[in-house]
Design an enzyme around this catalytic site. Structure first.
Site, PDB file in Angstrom:
ATOM      1  N   SER A   2      23.099 -36.454   0.503  1.00  0.00           N
ATOM      2  CA  SER A   2      23.900 -36.473  -0.690  1.00  0.00           C
ATOM      3  C   SER A   2      25.416 -36.601  -0.431  1.00  0.00           C
ATOM      4  CB  SER A   2      23.663 -35.196  -1.496  1.00  0.00           C
ATOM      5  OG  SER A   2      24.090 -34.070  -0.765  1.00  0.00           O
ATOM      6  N   SER A  39      21.680 -33.841   4.208  1.00  0.00           N
ATOM      7  CA  SER A  39      22.742 -34.468   3.411  1.00  0.00           C
ATOM      8  C   SER A  39      24.051 -34.723   4.142  1.00  0.00           C
ATOM      9  CB  SER A  39      23.037 -33.622   2.167  1.00  0.00           C
ATOM     10  OG  SER A  39      22.034 -33.813   1.207  1.00  0.00           O
ATOM     11  N   LYS A  90      33.865 -32.686  -0.186  1.00  0.00           N
ATOM     12  CA  LYS A  90      32.781 -33.046  -1.103  1.00  0.00           C
ATOM     13  C   LYS A  90      33.000 -32.334  -2.432  1.00  0.00           C
ATOM     14  CE  LYS A  90      27.686 -33.021  -1.136  1.00  0.00           C
ATOM     15  NZ  LYS A  90      26.480 -32.738  -0.321  1.00  0.00           N
TER      16      LYS A  90
END
Lengths: 120, 490
Positions: free
Chosen positions: B153, B177, B78
């Site tokens: 997210s 997330s 990420k």
């Protein structure tokens, strides 16, 4: 279970139908908070943020129904206290690399910023 | 075609010299090139670094000196996980050109184990969102339906695994997330106990809640990645000196070994009117699978569940507003456009131009709830209710081993559907936030598909640091079902 179902559907649906327009913040308050957070905000955006924040703050009113008088605060969850390590210098990053990340000019190993104190 | 192998299968192929890391890497880079302009799972594809790492792995393969089961296997990180020399944007304009001078601990550990880094995955800006629509680099599309969000997210990480562009990906989970996008994209995702994985070098969002964990196709693969990522780190004082079990070694070969006598708590507060009947049906069917193999289902109550979203949107913005104060345009970041009159004006313009609307909203909310006069009413109150939510779980785990719930009330929603209604977006996390508040681990695994062909996830929650048990319970389900072996047509 029926009553619980109703209560919890409030959780899922609260706020979808629009905000309480009499909420706690207005555009002026938003501008003040934005100043505290050092974010420049356009006037037209302040109105929108006020509306959206009021909808969220209104939702938070459900907390008023919880009696927390005898409850301790939870600030952290893993139970560690006063974690220390030996005071040894360990340098993995070079200061030039760290300074290199800044978008501003560098003068003798320092970042040059605008004057904070102004002359009269 | 190797792209939909599991990490374990790819690792075995490499170990047995049937698959060459560089060839595997080329195959996945080609897939990434083919799919990324549409899916937007990656902000940066690090093809050069990947090829270099793959060639090094080739050499180790040839000399029988592979570093770990992850050696030579393509994975992704990420974009809030900082990587030395590889742009790490946190999906924000304010860090759009930021090339970190160091690696996050988790990146370092994975690279040291042989990670071939395909790229840095898309996320909501500073991990603030549940749909990856709040990225300064555009939305990530769901591989199962391009009109829908991948969740957030960590939507880029979930979509990257689901689309077969990597075998595992690292995400972060502060209020859901990892679990939400895992559920929306039909992959497995693990939110670890707070402190289990070092946060050092991962851009801070809400420091008392942030956790870092893996996505993969199977729970077994999650175990393989977690045993590399987890453990104490002197750079993160919240990582306890607890041993890291060899998670992948203790998975059951037969499901009944774990399922027989397993006490599963079913909290009534999660099976409520806002829950889609379709999702409820699939989650209940998954629990029935456990029951048929000897588990015992027990209805429980977690009475403070309904307050979790409210306190999350106090505590998280409060911590976020403090953490993001460091983006001042001096030490990092954007050079603002327009005339600058003084240093305050520089902060104003940098932060106005650098942050997107959702991040600004959260900074404003956080600044507000921490300001004099409101601190007691909001922040202090929220921290007390957090105690009650944590105690809910502690009491429940006196009688049950794990808790099972849906991950989210609905499958993936349409892109744009919730963008103008922040509160509605926040409520998608109603089922994931409570475990975050308690700092306990939770798994999201695929348990079915909706009539529209969208994946649905089962959430399994375990006591603090019980990742080993949690992975065993999740793995047992995957030995009986094949939801995790279905792939989108791309």
């Amino acid at each position: 279970m029926g009553e619980d179902k109703q209560k919890n559907s409030d959780l899922i649906d609260a706020g979808r139908t629009g905000a309480d327009k009499t909420g706690a913040v207005d555009a002026e308050k938003i501008k003040h908070i934005a100043h505290l957070a050092r974010i420049g905000i356009a006037d037209e955006d302040a109105d929108r943020y006020a509306l959206q924040m009021n909808s969220v703050l209104d939702y938070m009113k459900i907390l008023e129904e919880v009696d927390t008088t005898a409850v301790e605060m939870t600030l952290q969850v893993n139970g560690l206290n006063n974690v220390t390590r030996p005071d040894e210098v360990r340098t993995e990053e070079k200061s030039a690399d760290l300074l290199g990340v800044s978008p501003l000019p560098k003068i003798s190993g320092q970042i040059a910023v605008r004057a904070v104190i102004k002359e009269d | 075609m190797n792209k939909f192998l599991t990490l374990r299968e790819a690792a075995r192929g490499i170990d047995e010299k049937k698959i060459k890391p560089s060839e595997l890497t080329e195959e996945l880079l080609a897939e990434t090139g083919r799919l990324n302009s549409d899916l937007n799972a990656y902000i940066t594809v690090s093809a050069e670094e990947a090829r270099r790492a793959a060639l090094a792995a080739d050499a180790r393969q040839a000399s029988d000196s592979l570093l770990s089961p992850l050696d030579g296997v393509p994975g992704a990180l990420k974009d809030i996980v900082n990587t030395k020399g590889v742009r790490s944007t946190s999906a924000s304009r304010i860090l759009a050109d930021f090339v970190p001078p160091y690696d996050a601990t988790v990146a370092r550990r994975l690279l040291d184990a042989g990670l071939v880094l395909v790229g840095k995955t898309n996320t909501d800006e500073f991990a603030c969102g549940g749909s990856t629509e709040h990225s300064a680099f555009g939305v990530t599309r769901n591989p199962w339906d391009r009109e829908r969000v991948a969740g957030g997210s960590s939507g880029g990480s979930a979509a990257a695994v689901a689309a077969g562009t990597c075998f595992y990906a690292v995400g972060t989970d502060t209020g859901g997330s990892i679990r939400l996008p895992a559920s929306f994209c039909g992959v497995s995702g693990l939110k670890v106990s707070y402190g289990r994985v070092s946060r050092s070098g991962v851009t801070a969002m809400a420091s008392s809640l942030d956790t870092i964990g893996p996505f993969a196709r199977t729970v077994e693969d999650l175990a393989l990645v977690l045993e590399v990522m987890a453990g104490q780190d002197w750079k993160d004082a919240t990582t306890p000196p607890r041993e890291v079990p060899r998670y992948s070694m203790s998975l059951p070969d037969r499901p009944e070994k774990v399922m027989r006598g397993l006490r599963i708590g079913v909290p009534k507060e999660y099976f409520v009117e806002g829950l889609s009947p379709e999702v409820e049906k699939m989650v209940r069917a998954a629990m029935a699978e456990y029951e048929e193999n000897g588990a015992v289902l027990k209805e429980i109550s977690l009475p403070y569940t309904k307050y979790a979203v409210a306190i999350y949107y106090i505590i998280m913005p409060a911590e976020l507003s403090a953490n993001l104060a460091r983006y001042d345009g001096i030490r990092y970041g954007l050079k603002p456009e327009g005339e600058i009159s003084d240093i305050i004006d520089q902060y104003y313009k940098t932060r106005d131009q650098g942050f997107g609307p959702e991040v600004k909203r959260r900074i404003l909310t956080g600044t507000y709830v921490l300001s004099a006069g409101y601190f007691d009413a909001y922040y202090r109150k929220a921290l007390k209710v957090r105690t009650l939510i944590k105690q809910d779980f502690e009491k429940a785990f006196e009688d049950v081993d794990v808790i099972m719930t849906p991950v989210s009330p609905n499958p993936a929603f349409k892109i744009g559907e919730k963008m103008n209604d922040p509160l509605s977006m926040y409520l998608e996390d109603a089922f994931t936030i409570p475990a975050s508040m308690a700092g306990i681990p939770a798994l999201s695994i695929p348990c079915g598909f909706s009539a529209e062909g969208l994946p649905v996830g089962l959430q399994i929650i375990a006591p603090q640091y019980a990742e080993e048990k949690l992975l065993q319970v999740g793995h047992a389900y995957q030995t009986l079902t094949d939801w995790h072996r279905r792939f989108p047509k791309l």
